[in-house]
Design a protein around this motif. Structure first.
Motif, PDB file in Angstrom:
ATOM      1  N   UNK A  51       0.817  -1.213   0.000  1.00 28.23           N
ATOM      2  CA  UNK A  51       0.000   0.000   0.000  1.00 28.23           C
ATOM      3  C   UNK A  51       0.850   1.262   0.000  1.00 28.23           C
ATOM      4  N   UNK A  52       2.017   1.165   0.572  1.00 24.11           N
ATOM      5  CA  UNK A  52       2.905   2.328   0.661  1.00 24.11           C
ATOM      6  C   UNK A  52       4.200   2.011  -0.099  1.00 24.11           C
ATOM      7  N   UNK A  53       4.301   2.576  -1.283  1.00 22.16           N
ATOM      8  CA  UNK A  53       5.514   2.266  -2.076  1.00 22.16           C
ATOM      9  C   UNK A  53       6.788   2.698  -1.350  1.00 22.16           C
ATOM     10  N   UNK A  54       7.779   1.834  -1.452  1.00 20.10           N
ATOM     11  CA  UNK A  54       9.105   2.121  -0.893  1.00 20.10           C
ATOM     12  C   UNK A  54       9.822   3.177  -1.727  1.00 20.10           C
ATOM     13  N   UNK A  55       9.612   3.116  -3.049  1.00 18.05           N
ATOM     14  CA  UNK A  55      10.216   4.094  -3.948  1.00 18.05           C
ATOM     15  C   UNK A  55       9.454   4.057  -5.261  1.00 18.05           C
ATOM     16  N   UNK A  56       9.358   5.264  -5.916  1.00 26.36           N
ATOM     17  CA  UNK A  56       8.689   5.366  -7.212  1.00 26.36           C
ATOM     18  C   UNK A  56       9.689   5.960  -8.195  1.00 26.36           C
ATOM     19  N   UNK A  57       9.836   5.297  -9.384  1.00 32.86           N
ATOM     20  CA  UNK A  57      10.796   5.745 -10.399  1.00 32.86           C
ATOM     21  C   UNK A  57      10.168   5.665 -11.766  1.00 32.86           C
ATOM     22  N   UNK A  58      10.757   6.408 -12.678  1.00 33.83           N
ATOM     23  CA  UNK A  58      10.307   6.337 -14.083  1.00 33.83           C
ATOM     24  C   UNK A  58      11.182   5.384 -14.897  1.00 33.83           C
ATOM     25  N   UNK A  59      12.186   4.808 -14.258  1.00 30.94           N
ATOM     26  CA  UNK A  59      13.037   3.819 -14.924  1.00 30.94           C
ATOM     27  C   UNK A  59      12.826   2.465 -14.277  1.00 30.94           C
ATOM     28  N   UNK A  60      13.228   1.434 -15.002  1.00 35.72           N
ATOM     29  CA  UNK A  60      13.010   0.060 -14.512  1.00 35.72           C
ATOM     30  C   UNK A  60      14.003  -0.344 -13.437  1.00 35.72           C
TER      31      UNK A  60
END
Length: 621
Positions: A51-60
């Motif tokens: 439910x709570x993302x550890x990290x969000x990125x636009x790369x894989x």
């Protein structure tokens, strides 16, 4: 129209491994399978919290140092989202295990014992986990890198003792800016010993004969009870060994192999001794061997060349010469042509095996002193190996022993040793006690035979030819040989006239040349002894007034009309005559002498007995 509502499934990939060490850089990749080329935004989840993302990125990809991981075990998953609010499924979680201790690899070697020069040692650097590492190798000091490998093994070529010493290894992995090294392994001693050299020996010899049994042995001088296996290599012109089921398939890595020299060599794995039961020409070649224990090999032996010849032939020769007087010494030497190793010898006289052949075990058969019964034609044969291999019989070698004051004499007429061809010759056996029972025999051109035209004890040859040249003697019905004489028949115009019998020491020796047409002595001639000129053409006759043993030898004469053949002049001591005459006299007088001694002894005993009686009588009174 059907619309596919199934959402794509991402997969989390970990680099370098799911097991890492504190301080390593970890890279996680969210791979959305079947997501196409649409731009995604990636949410990363940790330890099951979706439910709570550890990290969000636009790369894989996300990267982080394992130092920042608070726990030793962490679980990571990811999900992709698009601008149209479409989401992928959440990936399965991967577990990342982080060890706080810096790893230390284990260094081992194969072989573990002493390494031999000319071989290789395989070093193994063991790491757990083993994924993604490069390995670094060090010698003598930990900071002296010698080699980098992608596998955890390193083959060290041991060319000399200096290649031994301490070795280390360590592993490393990661990107250049974040490269991670393990600790150094403990030091490993590689002990190097000079490789022993194999030695090939051949029994019975490197020169053998067709049909012999040959044993090749490979010896390696090495301490301890090390078990070796052996590899034979044969380089030859024939391929008899190529079809053997015992061909060697395991190559031994020895130094100094000349590939050009051994390009046609064939390897055999075999025992230490290699037997060839019946050699032939096809077995000729160069043989080498190498010893192997585990992965270590000895030095290759020097090549031994096996030469296989045709059947062996024995040859006999005599020293000093075949004409002897009773009491002289003579030695017969038996040799095997082209070979001298390991032979024992048997001797034969007139085709009868001599019971004392053991005297010739070393190839020499000595008669000292020579006696009349030793006269005969001698041959020898050699043998060696087990089973025994025999040579052919040797050439024949006659020995002629002349006696002194013999009761049986061979009388030659005309009385000389050399004769012209086409002349006549008479030979008679004369026995002082009994002339019957003796015949003239001869040895010519390697054959023993009776005289062709013989009446009683007399042999007459009407017209001599060179084939009549040989030795003539008197032989009894029981096989006794007496008075051998050498008769030479010459086709030329000049012969040497000399006594047919040996000359007595102190007597005068007279030699002269005789011409065929005149049948009279030639006035001018050169005389030679043993090839040296002893008298030039001052007269046609040569006299030696006081003959000694030193005058014995081969004589011939040479004139303007031709040259004679050689004649052996033997000299016997006058003392032999004296001793023989004394013995003959004693033997002849023996019956009378014995009876006289018995009578004298009886008279002496009678007188002693009478005197003892008179003394006893006087004492009594």
């Amino acid at each position: 129209m059907c619309v596919n509502t199934e959402r794509p499934k991402p997969v989390v990939k970990v680099s370098p491994d799911q097991r890492v060490f504190r301080g390593e850089t970890v890279t996680l990749t969210c791979d959305i399978q079947g997501g196409g080329n649409i731009q995604w935004t990636y949410s990363w989840f940790k330890d099951g919290d979706t439910h709570n993302p550890y990290r969000t990125t636009t790369t894989t990809v996300i990267s982080f140092r394992a130092d920042y991981v608070s726990d030793s075990v962490n679980k990571y998953s990811c999900r992709g989202e698009r601008s149209d609010s479409q989401r992928s499924d959440i990936s399965a979680a991967v577990t990342l295990t982080v060890s706080g201790l810096k790893p230390k690899p284990e260094l081992t070697s194969d072989p573990a014992g002493a390494a031999l020069t000319g071989n290789t040692v395989t070093l193994t650097c063991r790491m757990d986990p083993s994924t993604g590492w490069h390995f670094y190798w060090y010698k003598h000091t930990p900071n002296s890198e010698t080699k980098k490998t992608e596998t955890n093994s390193y083959r060290v070529k041991i060319d000399s003792v200096s290649d031994g010493g301490q070795y280390w290894c360590r592993a490393g992995r990661g990107k250049p800016l974040y490269y991670y090294y393990t600790q150094y392994s403990d030091a490993l001693w590689v002990n190097v010993t000079v490789s022993p050299k194999a030695v090939v020996t051949v029994r019975p010899d490197e020169r053998v004969f067709r049909g012999e049994t040959v044993t090749l042995r490979c010896d390696i001088k090495w301490g301890g009870d090390t078990e070796w296996t052996y590899r034979w290599e044969i380089e030859g012109t024939n391929n008899w060994y190529r079809n053997s089921a015992d061909r060697c398939t395991q190559e031994c890595s020895t130094s100094g192999t000349d590939n050009q020299t051994h390009r046609n060599a064939v390897s055999w794995c075999s025992t230490q001794e290699w037997n060839i039961s019946s050699v032939d020409h096809i077995h000729s070649g160069k043989y080498t061997c190498t010893g192997q224990k585990n992965t270590q090999c000895s030095q290759r032996s020097d090549a031994v060349t096996l030469n296989v010849s045709a059947e062996a032939q024995a040859a006999v020769r005599v020293s000093p010469q075949p004409w002897l007087t009773e009491g002289d010494s003579v030695t017969l030497i038996c040799e095997v042509t082209g070979s001298s190793t390991g032979w024992t010898f048997s001797w034969f006289r007139d085709d009868d095996h001599l019971s004392d052949s053991s005297r010739g075990a070393g190839g020499s058969y000595t008669l000292s002193p020579a006696a009349l019964q030793h006269t005969g034609v001698y041959t020898c044969r050699a043998e060696r190996g087990r089973p025994a291999y025999y040579t052919n019989y040797s050439n024949t070698q006659p020995l002629w022993i002349t006696g002194v004051s013999r009761s049986v004499s061979l009388v030659v007429s005309p009385s000389r040793s050399q004769h012209f061809s086409s002349d006549s010759l008479s030979l008679s056996c004369e026995d002082q006690s009994n002339s019957a029972g003796w015949t003239v025999r001869r040895y010519t051109d390697r054959n023993t035979q009776d005289c062709s035209k013989q009446t009683g004890s007399t042999c007459r040859i009407v017209s001599l030819s060179t084939s009549d040249t040989g030795v003539y003697w008197c032989q009894s019905e029981s096989g006794e040989k007496r008075h051998p004489l050498n008769i030479t028949v010459h086709d030329g115009d000049v012969i040497l006239v000399s006594s047919v019998d040996p000359v007595i020491e102190g007597d005068t020796l007279t030699l002269h040349c005789l011409h065929r047409s005149t049948n009279s002595p030639i006035l001018r001639a050169d005389f030679y002894k043993d090839g040296s000129l002893i008298q030039n053409q001052t007269t046609g006759e040569m006299n030696i007034t006081t003959v000694s043993k030193s005058h014995e030898g081969f004589y011939y004469c040479k004139t303007e009309r031709g040259q004679s053949l050689h004649s052996w002049i033997s000299v016997r001591g006058s003392g032999q005559i004296f001793v023989f005459n004394i013995l003959s006299f004693l033997l002849a007088a023996c019956p009378y002498l014995l009876s006289t001694i018995v009578l004298l002894f009886k008279c002496y005993r009678a007188r002693v007995t009478s005197a003892e009686g008179q003394i006893k009588y006087a004492v009594t009174e």
